[in-house]
Write a protein that holds these residues in place. Structure first.
Motif: not given
Length: 263
Positions: A1, A5, A10-11, A13-17, A20
């Motif tokens: 990270i 940020q 950070w979480f 941004e990484k897990e919005r798909k 996921i």
């Protein structure tokens, strides 16, 4: 990270798909199943967690804050401002809005307890309804305690921040009276009878512990309050404080009222 940020974002941004999110949902369900060895309490816990966050989500949206509702593995379900800029903007909301934001999550848990009681009274999905009541009881009680950064802790913070020092002391005095009266209602009928006293302690252990932590947490929040906060443009009026404290109290009595009806 990256150092600059925010960890939460950070979480996000990484897990919005979407894929996921699907994996996160499945992951939480699997973890809960592993804990309970049954999908009934696992499903009840998933529902309780999601609806709690939907409560927060609705108030965010009604307050004009762009919000995301998602699973953040391994943190749990989460309703949060969509971006760091929106998060900063949410900090400037009137404390009236923030108070409702903090109450909305536990309120959803109390409503689920009421729904569970209704299902049991109708003889429908009784096993699932029992789990709904038990799980939402724990979540509601935990989140209403005025400690740390839980919903209850932040709620008492904005309540005391909205009151000047004189009214802070008055509020704390009323709170202490209510705590003592609550204990007296349980203890006085057992006066002089050790057996009845011990039975009362056992049957009301959860309520006694809750009231003790509530009193202690409230006193700590009062002690940490900064008097000048009452002069903030974000502060609630006295009438708004009364409304929100009344709602908080009704939720507590609702929790233990529903529990006492069934157990």
């Amino acid at each position: 990270i990256p150092d600059e940020q925010n960890t939460l974002y950070w979480f996000i941004e990484k897990e919005r798909k979407w894929w996921i999110q699907l994996l996160s949902f499945a992951g939480f369900l699997l973890v809960f199943w592993a804990i309970y060895r049954s999908f009934v309490p696992a499903a009840a816990l998933m529902l309780a967690m999601v609806l709690h966050e939907i409560g927060h989500y609705l108030v965010f949206r009604l307050s004009g804050i762009k919000t995301v509702l998602m699973f953040l593995f391994p943190l749990g379900a989460m309703a949060a401002p969509a971006t760091e800029d929106e998060n900063k903007r949410s900090d400037t909301l009137p404390w009236w809005n923030i108070g409702w934001l903090l109450l909305a999550g536990p309120l959803m848990n109390v409503l689920q307890m009421a729904a569970g009681w209704f299902l049991i009274s109708k003889g429908v999905w009784v096993v699932f309804a029992q789990q709904m009541i038990y799980i939402n009881l724990i979540l509601a009680v935990f989140n209403l305690l005025p400690i740390l950064n839980l919903d209850g802790g932040q709620f008492f913070k904005v309540i005391y921040a909205s009151l000047d020092e004189k009214k802070d002391r008055l509020f704390q005095g009323i709170a202490i009276f209510v705590y003592i009266f609550s204990m007296a209602v349980m203890f006085v009928p057992t006066y002089g009878n050790l057996g009845s006293f011990l039975v009362m302690l056992w049957e009301n252990a959860l309520w006694i512990l809750f009231v003790f932590v509530l009193a202690l947490g409230s006193a700590i929040k009062h002690k940490k309050d900064v008097t000048k906060h009452a002069e903030s443009s974000q502060a609630m009026t006295n009438g708004q404080v009364v409304i929100q404290v009344t709602m908080y109290s009704m939720m507590i009595f609702g929790i233990f009222g529903i529990y006492s009806l069934l157990y």
